[in-house]
Motif scaffolding. Sequence first.
Motif, PDB file in Angstrom:
ATOM      1  N   GLU A  74       0.804  -1.218   0.000  1.00 48.52           N
ATOM      2  CA  GLU A  74       0.000   0.000   0.000  1.00 48.52           C
ATOM      3  C   GLU A  74       0.841   1.275   0.000  1.00 48.52           C
ATOM      4  O   GLU A  74       0.298   2.371  -0.034  1.00 48.52           O
ATOM      5  CB  GLU A  74      -0.964  -0.025   1.192  1.00 48.52           C
ATOM      6  CG  GLU A  74      -1.997  -1.128   1.014  1.00 48.52           C
ATOM      7  CD  GLU A  74      -3.010  -1.172   2.155  1.00 48.52           C
ATOM      8  OE1 GLU A  74      -4.127  -0.715   1.926  1.00 48.52           O
ATOM      9  OE2 GLU A  74      -2.679  -1.648   3.240  1.00 48.52           O
ATOM     10  N   HIS A  93      -2.659   5.113   7.334  1.00 50.10           N
ATOM     11  CA  HIS A  93      -3.676   4.203   6.807  1.00 50.10           C
ATOM     12  C   HIS A  93      -4.045   3.225   7.913  1.00 50.10           C
ATOM     13  O   HIS A  93      -3.184   2.540   8.449  1.00 50.10           O
ATOM     14  CB  HIS A  93      -3.153   3.456   5.586  1.00 50.10           C
ATOM     15  CG  HIS A  93      -4.047   2.334   5.164  1.00 50.10           C
ATOM     16  ND1 HIS A  93      -5.394   2.521   4.918  1.00 50.10           N
ATOM     17  CD2 HIS A  93      -3.814   1.016   4.956  1.00 50.10           C
ATOM     18  CE1 HIS A  93      -5.937   1.363   4.582  1.00 50.10           C
ATOM     19  NE2 HIS A  93      -5.001   0.431   4.605  1.00 50.10           N
ATOM     20  N   HIS A  95      -7.200   0.433   9.673  1.00 51.58           N
ATOM     21  CA  HIS A  95      -8.367  -0.425   9.465  1.00 51.58           C
ATOM     22  C   HIS A  95      -9.238  -0.325  10.719  1.00 51.58           C
ATOM     23  O   HIS A  95      -9.242  -1.227  11.546  1.00 51.58           O
ATOM     24  CB  HIS A  95      -7.932  -1.866   9.256  1.00 51.58           C
ATOM     25  CG  HIS A  95      -7.194  -2.131   7.979  1.00 51.58           C
ATOM     26  ND1 HIS A  95      -7.129  -3.380   7.431  1.00 51.58           N
ATOM     27  CD2 HIS A  95      -6.511  -1.328   7.141  1.00 51.58           C
ATOM     28  CE1 HIS A  95      -6.415  -3.334   6.306  1.00 51.58           C
ATOM     29  NE2 HIS A  95      -6.015  -2.094   6.121  1.00 51.58           N
ATOM     30  N   HIS A 167     -12.570  -1.722   3.530  1.00 50.51           N
ATOM     31  CA  HIS A 167     -11.137  -1.844   3.776  1.00 50.51           C
ATOM     32  C   HIS A 167     -10.683  -0.922   4.911  1.00 50.51           C
ATOM     33  O   HIS A 167     -10.316  -1.403   5.971  1.00 50.51           O
ATOM     34  CB  HIS A 167     -10.421  -1.553   2.449  1.00 50.51           C
ATOM     35  CG  HIS A 167      -8.927  -1.616   2.513  1.00 50.51           C
ATOM     36  ND1 HIS A 167      -8.136  -1.767   1.391  1.00 50.51           N
ATOM     37  CD2 HIS A 167      -8.072  -1.526   3.549  1.00 50.51           C
ATOM     38  CE1 HIS A 167      -6.866  -1.792   1.746  1.00 50.51           C
ATOM     39  NE2 HIS A 167      -6.800  -1.637   3.048  1.00 50.51           N
TER      40      HIS A 167
END
Length: 201
Positions: A74, A93, A95, A167
């Motif tokens: 990513e 980033h 989750h 996601h």
Amino acid sequence: VSDEASAAAEAVIGLARRASLRGWTPATSGNFSTRVDARRVAITASGGDKGALTASDVLIVDPAAPAHPRASAEAPLHYKIYLEREDVGAVAHVHTPAATVISTVKRAAGEVRLEGLELMKAFRGVTTHEATIAVPILDNDQDMAKLAARAVPLLKGASPGFLLAGHGLYAWGQDVSEVWRHLEAFDFLFDVALRLEALSR
Ligand SMILES: [Zn+2]
């Protein structure tokens, strides 16, 4: 490794640890980065418990020439954000459960609309709760180069982040403390939006 690079790596480790403590990086997911200088960023390597990273888990890369064998799949999304936005100094980033649920529920709409909530003022440039902020939702894709290209038009809007459907969340800020504030605000606002939607049914 320069002093600037090791300070940036420490900042990335701290950011990852805080996100891990919130439960936002389950099963070694998530990645974090900060800008070292005009030509380099410090970014977490692929995998690894984000609550227990050491300096060897952080890579120093040129986002314009980013090939690195230990980079996360990513990472190209991080690089794209730095290349498109000179004012961005940190990218995260995560989750989070709320981001994952709301990005799935609102996928068909293509965005999450946040309105009338005081905590939207945690976002850079937002000065009143009387604003509407559209957080874009991109369809998920395992081809990160393709995904990064699709993300480019979303990087200039009022929302300091976007969702990937089913996601998680990408967020950015001018530095590590600002991206952390944005992460906390997104998490709170998504949780509130989901509760309000459940009550309105
Ligand atoms: Zn992810």
